[in-house]
Design an enzyme around this catalytic site. Sequence first.
Site, mmCIF file in Angstrom:
data_model
loop_
_atom_site.group_PDB
_atom_site.id
_atom_site.type_symbol
_atom_site.label_atom_id
_atom_site.label_comp_id
_atom_site.label_asym_id
_atom_site.label_seq_id
_atom_site.Cartn_x
_atom_site.Cartn_y
_atom_site.Cartn_z
ATOM 1 N N LYS A 14 7.412 7.626 -20.286
ATOM 2 C CA LYS A 14 7.897 6.311 -19.847
ATOM 3 C C LYS A 14 6.746 5.405 -19.397
ATOM 4 C CE LYS A 14 10.591 8.127 -16.583
ATOM 5 N NZ LYS A 14 10.493 9.593 -16.724
ATOM 6 N N ARG A 89 17.702 6.248 -10.980
ATOM 7 C CA ARG A 89 17.743 7.703 -11.199
ATOM 8 C C ARG A 89 19.060 8.312 -10.761
ATOM 9 N NH1 ARG A 89 11.841 8.587 -11.181
ATOM 10 N NH2 ARG A 89 11.381 10.717 -11.819
ATOM 11 N N ARG A 128 -0.867 17.487 -17.764
ATOM 12 C CA ARG A 128 -1.191 16.326 -16.930
ATOM 13 C C ARG A 128 -1.663 16.777 -15.551
ATOM 14 N NH1 ARG A 128 3.480 11.904 -15.912
ATOM 15 N NH2 ARG A 128 4.151 13.305 -14.265
HETATM 16 P P1 ADP Z 1 8.204 11.558 -13.374
HETATM 17 O O1 ADP Z 1 9.114 10.673 -14.172
HETATM 18 O O2 ADP Z 1 7.080 12.130 -14.176
HETATM 19 O O3 ADP Z 1 8.936 12.602 -12.574
HETATM 20 P P2 ADP Z 1 7.809 9.526 -11.334
HETATM 21 O O4 ADP Z 1 6.495 8.976 -10.959
HETATM 22 O O5 ADP Z 1 8.806 8.604 -11.946
HETATM 23 O O6 ADP Z 1 7.441 10.716 -12.291
HETATM 24 O O7 ADP Z 1 8.512 10.195 -10.051
HETATM 25 C C1 ADP Z 1 7.866 11.105 -9.204
HETATM 26 C C2 ADP Z 1 8.759 11.451 -8.001
HETATM 27 O O8 ADP Z 1 8.975 10.250 -7.223
HETATM 28 C C3 ADP Z 1 10.149 11.947 -8.327
HETATM 29 O O9 ADP Z 1 10.183 13.317 -8.575
HETATM 30 C C4 ADP Z 1 10.908 11.564 -7.031
HETATM 31 O O10 ADP Z 1 10.631 12.456 -5.975
HETATM 32 C C5 ADP Z 1 10.286 10.244 -6.651
HETATM 33 N N1 ADP Z 1 11.035 9.098 -7.228
HETATM 34 C C6 ADP Z 1 10.558 8.203 -8.127
HETATM 35 N N2 ADP Z 1 11.503 7.306 -8.453
HETATM 36 C C7 ADP Z 1 12.625 7.655 -7.776
HETATM 37 C C8 ADP Z 1 13.949 7.137 -7.703
HETATM 38 N N3 ADP Z 1 14.326 6.070 -8.426
HETATM 39 N N4 ADP Z 1 14.836 7.754 -6.896
HETATM 40 C C9 ADP Z 1 14.481 8.803 -6.159
HETATM 41 N N5 ADP Z 1 13.266 9.362 -6.185
HETATM 42 C C10 ADP Z 1 12.329 8.795 -6.972
#
Ligand code: ADP
Length: 191
Positions: A14, A89, A128
């Site tokens: 993404k 999410r 990664r």
């Molecule tokens: P990836 O998609 O590789 O898991 P992200 O950077 O999107 O990486 O997310 C890393 C972490 O940040 C998630 O595992 C969660 O703990 C937190 N996080 C990110 N976005 C959200 C969200 N919209 N709602 C809840 N937790 C989030």
Amino acid sequence: MLNIVIFGPPGAGKGTQSQLLIDQFNLIHLSTGDILRGEIAQGTELGIKAKSIMDRGDLVPDEVVIGMIRSILEKNPNAKGFIFDGFPRTTVQAESLDQMLNELNTSISTMLSLDVDVDELTKRLLERGKSSGRADDANESIIRNRIKEYNKKTAPLKKFYAKQNKLQSITGVGSVDSIYTKICEAIDQIK
Ligand code: ADP
């Protein structure tokens, strides 16, 4: 406005595809993961609370991420559009997003869902982890927890957007360029 939800499990690509989209379409990139990691790096109160949750691979509470998104939307009234990456999410987050955009007289244009199988995701995240320094990429059991959280709480959002006729699924395996070409074709569909 062009408002895109870029969707998919952890490791689907993404962030990589978002980068190409913002350059081409002049959109504002809203990655809740990046914003949270920024809070952690700055040692803010929010960052301190979020760190242990993120390191376990669990989701940060809805109200926290919704508040972050709200404040960025409010600060950018003249944006040409937004890319939502890692948000929404959960169903609560998706409903709030619809409501916030509605208040700004706009809406989600499309959800682009990147499909990648679990074995490939695990391989990518472990790879990664060798350079990202991210605790949540470092071991397989945390990666498995993130994928489990995704399947339980996040994957149902495909139905949420399908009901609004906004879901477009794209294969997330292949070269970055070939995936991006498919993404651009999907965006052409809605224009
Ligand atoms: P990836 O998609 O590789 O898991 P992200 O950077 O999107 O990486 O997310 C890393 C972490 O940040 C998630 O595992 C969660 O703990 C937190 N996080 C990110 N976005 C959200 C969200 N919209 N709602 C809840 N937790 C989030």
